[in-house]
Write an enzyme that holds these catalytic residues in place. Structure first.
Site, mmCIF file in Angstrom:
data_model
loop_
_atom_site.group_PDB
_atom_site.id
_atom_site.type_symbol
_atom_site.label_atom_id
_atom_site.label_comp_id
_atom_site.label_asym_id
_atom_site.label_seq_id
_atom_site.Cartn_x
_atom_site.Cartn_y
_atom_site.Cartn_z
ATOM 1 N N GLN A 192 43.305 32.196 37.995
ATOM 2 C CA GLN A 192 43.561 33.378 36.507
ATOM 3 C C GLN A 192 42.664 34.820 37.218
ATOM 4 O O GLN A 192 41.595 34.965 36.406
ATOM 5 C CB GLN A 192 42.693 32.205 35.177
ATOM 6 C CG GLN A 192 42.402 33.568 34.381
ATOM 7 C CD GLN A 192 43.966 33.759 33.886
ATOM 8 O OE1 GLN A 192 43.798 33.385 32.693
ATOM 9 N NE2 GLN A 192 44.719 34.399 33.846
ATOM 10 N N PHE A 193 42.535 35.287 38.011
ATOM 11 C CA PHE A 193 42.046 36.323 38.912
ATOM 12 C C PHE A 193 42.192 37.410 37.736
ATOM 13 O O PHE A 193 40.667 38.848 37.604
ATOM 14 C CB PHE A 193 42.810 37.039 39.386
ATOM 15 C CG PHE A 193 43.854 38.196 39.390
ATOM 16 C CD1 PHE A 193 43.662 39.216 39.030
ATOM 17 C CD2 PHE A 193 45.320 36.965 38.967
ATOM 18 C CE1 PHE A 193 44.816 40.127 38.810
ATOM 19 C CE2 PHE A 193 46.590 37.834 38.727
ATOM 20 C CZ PHE A 193 46.137 40.005 38.180
ATOM 21 N N THR A 194 42.067 37.273 36.733
ATOM 22 C CA THR A 194 41.889 38.475 35.566
ATOM 23 C C THR A 194 40.351 38.300 35.165
ATOM 24 O O THR A 194 40.295 38.895 34.308
ATOM 25 C CB THR A 194 43.018 38.213 34.338
ATOM 26 O OG1 THR A 194 42.969 36.808 34.101
ATOM 27 C CG2 THR A 194 44.622 38.662 35.066
#
Length: 207
Positions: free
Chosen positions: A79-81
């Protein structure tokens, strides 16, 4: 590295119509990898995630057992966000590790977690894919987790240095009782000494 850990009764991840993984009761871990992350951060996060006491024990006492204690499953989703920094109202992701580096880093994270627990109990999505994640949060219980700042981190060192400087300034502004007692007779008896105004002013300022 930043993780959002949710205690779940069930969770699953799919890409389009293809369901990749699903778990029953356990935890879902959304994981965002930073450009500054190291192996030390991986070790810390795995240890904390697997030993986080968010389940009840056999007598029903809450916050007593970990996912490993209960032999529950773990669903990990990249989940890079989570590395978002807002610039006004626009998300900025420059702190997220680039995908070509993040993918092997994330895969290593999963491998290390499987070594620390039961490999068949660690499920995951598909790195870099547009996924649909279904989470039935139990509680709800949601925990945010980050590794502590390393002592070698320049930002951390700067923070410590500033704290030390503030302490030194405080000591300078508030002289000891013995220092004030010595300064008064010296100013009266020694013509070459200062007028004692500095000492008097500092004394007046004290509560």
């Amino acid at each position: 590295m930043r993780a959002v850990i949710q205690r779940v009764t069930k969770a699953s991840v799919a890409v389009g119509d293809e369901q990749l993984s699903s778990i029953g009761r356990g935890i879902c871990v959304l994981l965002g990898i930073s450009v500054e992350d190291t192996q030390r951060d991986v070790d810390y996060m795995i240890r904390k995630i697997l030993n986080l006491r968010i389940f009840e024990d056999e007598s029903g006492k809450p916050w007593s057992k970990s996912v490993m204690d209960k032999q529950y499953e773990v669903l990990c989703v990249s989940q890079f966000t989570l590395q978002c920094i807002l610039k006004g109202n626009k998300p900025d992701y420059h702190m997220a590790m680039p995908s070509e580096q993040a993918e092997p880093f994330y895969n290593d994270f999963l491998q290390q977690m499987r070594k620390a627990y039961k490999p068949e109990f660690i499920k995951d999505g598909r790195f870099g894919a547009y996924m649909q994640v279904s989470i039935q949060n139990d509680g709800p219980v949601t925990i945010e987790l980050e590794p502590p700042a390393a002592a070698t981190d320049p930002k951390y060192l700067t923070k410590l240095e500033k704290q030390q400087q503030r302490k030194e300034k405080t000591r300078t502004k508030v002289p000891s009782e013995s220092g004030r007692e010595k300064s008064v007779p010296r100013s009266k008896e020694d013509p070459s000494a200062s007028s004692g105004a500095d000492g008097d002013v500092s004394s007046e300022r004290e509560p």
